[in-house]
Motif scaffolding. Structure first.
Motif, PDB file in Angstrom:
ATOM      1  N   ASP A  64       1.015  -1.282   0.008  1.00  0.00           N
ATOM      2  CA  ASP A  64       0.276  -0.154  -0.006  1.00  0.00           C
ATOM      3  C   ASP A  64       0.872   1.124  -0.016  1.00  0.00           C
ATOM      4  O   ASP A  64       0.495   2.346  -0.715  1.00  0.00           O
ATOM      5  N   LEU A  65       1.962   1.312   0.694  1.00  0.00           N
ATOM      6  CA  LEU A  65       2.961   2.205   0.898  1.00  0.00           C
ATOM      7  C   LEU A  65       3.453   2.240  -0.343  1.00  0.00           C
ATOM      8  O   LEU A  65       3.521   3.807  -1.115  1.00  0.00           O
ATOM      9  N   TYR A  66       3.854   1.538  -1.055  1.00  0.00           N
ATOM     10  CA  TYR A  66       4.502   1.596  -2.472  1.00  0.00           C
ATOM     11  C   TYR A  66       3.475   2.274  -3.380  1.00  0.00           C
ATOM     12  O   TYR A  66       4.121   3.245  -4.220  1.00  0.00           O
ATOM     13  N   VAL A  67       2.629   1.650  -3.728  1.00  0.00           N
ATOM     14  CA  VAL A  67       1.612   2.302  -4.615  1.00  0.00           C
ATOM     15  C   VAL A  67       1.171   3.598  -4.140  1.00  0.00           C
ATOM     16  O   VAL A  67       1.081   4.202  -5.164  1.00  0.00           O
ATOM     17  N   GLY A  68       0.987   3.974  -2.864  1.00  0.00           N
ATOM     18  CA  GLY A  68       0.421   5.147  -2.733  1.00  0.00           C
ATOM     19  C   GLY A  68       1.372   6.437  -2.937  1.00  0.00           C
ATOM     20  O   GLY A  68       1.217   7.359  -3.395  1.00  0.00           O
ATOM     21  N   VAL A  69       2.770   5.975  -2.504  1.00  0.00           N
ATOM     22  CA  VAL A  69       4.069   7.114  -2.861  1.00  0.00           C
ATOM     23  C   VAL A  69       4.047   7.130  -4.252  1.00  0.00           C
ATOM     24  O   VAL A  69       4.095   8.272  -4.959  1.00  0.00           O
ATOM     25  N   ILE A  70       4.238   6.299  -5.007  1.00  0.00           N
ATOM     26  CA  ILE A  70       4.511   6.141  -6.372  1.00  0.00           C
ATOM     27  C   ILE A  70       3.492   7.004  -7.093  1.00  0.00           C
ATOM     28  O   ILE A  70       3.555   7.741  -8.068  1.00  0.00           O
ATOM     29  N   ARG A  71       1.943   6.376  -6.838  1.00  0.00           N
ATOM     30  CA  ARG A  71       1.124   7.028  -7.560  1.00  0.00           C
ATOM     31  C   ARG A  71       0.780   8.487  -7.273  1.00  0.00           C
ATOM     32  O   ARG A  71       0.258   9.253  -7.929  1.00  0.00           O
ATOM     33  N   GLY A  72       1.391   8.945  -6.002  1.00  0.00           N
ATOM     34  CA  GLY A  72       1.121  10.149  -5.631  1.00  0.00           C
ATOM     35  C   GLY A  72       2.119  11.232  -6.019  1.00  0.00           C
ATOM     36  O   GLY A  72       2.321  12.422  -5.564  1.00  0.00           O
ATOM     37  N   THR A  73       3.192  10.943  -6.664  1.00  0.00           N
ATOM     38  CA  THR A  73       4.232  11.843  -7.056  1.00  0.00           C
ATOM     39  C   THR A  73       4.338  11.653  -8.685  1.00  0.00           C
ATOM     40  O   THR A  73       4.397  10.823  -9.158  1.00  0.00           O
ATOM     41  N   PRO A  74       4.857  12.790  -9.320  1.00  0.00           N
ATOM     42  CA  PRO A  74       5.228  12.876 -10.487  1.00  0.00           C
ATOM     43  C   PRO A  74       6.448  11.875 -10.905  1.00  0.00           C
ATOM     44  O   PRO A  74       7.334  11.867 -10.178  1.00  0.00           O
ATOM     45  N   VAL A  75       6.228  11.254 -12.320  1.00  0.00           N
ATOM     46  CA  VAL A  75       7.117  10.403 -12.597  1.00  0.00           C
ATOM     47  C   VAL A  75       8.726  11.138 -12.850  1.00  0.00           C
ATOM     48  O   VAL A  75       9.703  10.498 -12.602  1.00  0.00           O
ATOM     49  N   VAL A  76       8.699  12.232 -13.033  1.00  0.00           N
ATOM     50  CA  VAL A  76       9.932  12.974 -13.522  1.00  0.00           C
ATOM     51  C   VAL A  76      10.693  13.304 -12.168  1.00  0.00           C
ATOM     52  O   VAL A  76      11.828  12.964 -12.026  1.00  0.00           O
ATOM     53  N   ILE A  77       9.965  13.277 -11.059  1.00  0.00           N
ATOM     54  CA  ILE A  77      10.370  13.577  -9.786  1.00  0.00           C
ATOM     55  C   ILE A  77      11.311  12.295  -9.039  1.00  0.00           C
ATOM     56  O   ILE A  77      12.169  12.200  -8.620  1.00  0.00           O
ATOM     57  N   GLN A  78      10.150  11.349  -9.522  1.00  0.00           N
ATOM     58  CA  GLN A  78      10.958   9.996  -9.144  1.00  0.00           C
ATOM     59  C   GLN A  78      12.196   9.461 -10.022  1.00  0.00           C
ATOM     60  O   GLN A  78      13.104   9.082  -9.466  1.00  0.00           O
ATOM     61  N   LEU A  79      12.227   9.890 -11.141  1.00  0.00           N
ATOM     62  CA  LEU A  79      13.548   9.755 -12.120  1.00  0.00           C
ATOM     63  C   LEU A  79      14.679  10.463 -11.527  1.00  0.00           C
ATOM     64  O   LEU A  79      15.727   9.922 -11.515  1.00  0.00           O
ATOM     65  N   VAL A  80      14.418  11.965 -11.347  1.00  0.00           N
ATOM     66  CA  VAL A  80      15.425  12.653 -10.944  1.00  0.00           C
ATOM     67  C   VAL A  80      16.015  12.183  -9.313  1.00  0.00           C
ATOM     68  O   VAL A  80      17.003  12.106  -9.229  1.00  0.00           O
ATOM     69  N   ILE A  81      15.164  11.826  -8.641  1.00  0.00           N
ATOM     70  CA  ILE A  81      15.679  11.259  -7.174  1.00  0.00           C
ATOM     71  C   ILE A  81      16.229  10.132  -7.438  1.00  0.00           C
ATOM     72  O   ILE A  81      17.406   9.801  -6.654  1.00  0.00           O
ATOM     73  N   LEU A  82      15.838   9.072  -8.272  1.00  0.00           N
ATOM     74  CA  LEU A  82      16.557   7.903  -8.165  1.00  0.00           C
ATOM     75  C   LEU A  82      17.989   7.921  -8.688  1.00  0.00           C
ATOM     76  O   LEU A  82      18.836   7.422  -8.278  1.00  0.00           O
ATOM     77  N   TYR A  83      18.066   8.691  -9.783  1.00  0.00           N
ATOM     78  CA  TYR A  83      19.081   8.940 -10.516  1.00  0.00           C
ATOM     79  C   TYR A  83      20.458   9.842  -9.766  1.00  0.00           C
ATOM     80  O   TYR A  83      21.446   9.395  -9.621  1.00  0.00           O
ATOM     81  N   PHE A  84      19.875  10.843  -9.277  1.00  0.00           N
ATOM     82  CA  PHE A  84      20.895  11.868  -8.664  1.00  0.00           C
ATOM     83  C   PHE A  84      21.062  11.659  -7.285  1.00  0.00           C
ATOM     84  O   PHE A  84      21.903  12.268  -6.525  1.00  0.00           O
TER      85      PHE A  84
END
Length: 225
Positions: A64-84
């Motif tokens: 539930d936490l995984y789905v909620g966090v990922i669906r609640g944030t823009p993909v571009v932010i997820q991409l930037v946080i993951l890489y940088f």
């Protein structure tokens, strides 16, 4: 027309690379990330769905936490946080980082699609299978999932197409996808219309092609019924 020809055949770098080859390289990256993320995202989606429907809080809560966090944030932010941030200390190339980020993002949405498909199957199907002696795992894999897949196929196809278009943000981490290739050509040739319209046309052709193939596949499934 001349502007489009210049876009494809004008050298845009000191290495003599022409615009057309750069666009092809960007297209290859876009398709690679899309197909790989769909594959790994589906695996994550199935795992998250099974965890959420397990009835055990220590499995359901993380899902539930995984789905909620990922669906609640823009993909571009997820991409930037993951890489940088997350992968900053690791020697991970930009394409691999994009595949990881989009797989995680897609997995959350696919999880909800699969869950909805499973819940759409009549509960009597599971009860009948269990009464015949099938275990819970056998019931899920041989009775429920085959029916659920038919119901969720259009939504999965739509997720694939959405993912294809979302990969246009790979340029935020410096990766050269289709959109980034168009931006590079635009910045070096000072021509806005031709490279951007070329990229838009390619996205449009890809979208319509995959939509057509998905529609044909759905019709075949209906005929097999």
């Amino acid at each position: 027309m001349q502007a489009f020809i210049d876009t494809l055949f004008t050298p845009i770098g000191s290495d003599g690379l022409i615009g057309g080859l750069l666009i092809l390289e960007g297209l290859k990256t876009t398709l690679l990330v899309t197909f790989a993320a769909t594959l790994f995202g589906s695996i994550l989606g199935v795992a998250a769905t099974l965890m959420k429907m397990s009835g055990k809080w220590y499995l359901k809560w993380p899902a539930d936490l995984y789905v909620g966090v990922i669906r609640g944030t823009p993909v571009v932010i997820q991409l930037v946080i993951l890489y940088f941030i997350i992968l900053a200390s690791l020697d991970v190339d930009k394409v691999s980082a994009a595949i990881i980020a989009f797989s995680i993002n897609s997995g959350a949405y696919i999880s909800e699609i699969i869950r909805a498909g499973i819940q759409a199957v009549d509960k009597g199907q599971a009860e009948a299978a269990r009464s015949l002696g099938l275990s819970a795992a056998q019931t899920m894999t041989t009775v429920i999932m085959p029916q659920a897949v038919r119901k969720i196929l259009p939504a999965l196809g739509n997720e694939f197409i959405v993912l294809l278009k979302e990969t246009a943000v790979i340029g935020f981490i410096g990766g050269v996808d289709l959109m980034r290739a168009g931006e590079i050509i635009r910045s070096r040739t000072f021509e806005d219309v031709a490279p951007l319209l070329t990229c838009a046309a390619i996205y449009l052709v890809l979208t319509y092609t995959f939509t057509f193939l998905l529609t044909r596949f759905e019709k075949r499934l209906k005929q097999s019924d």
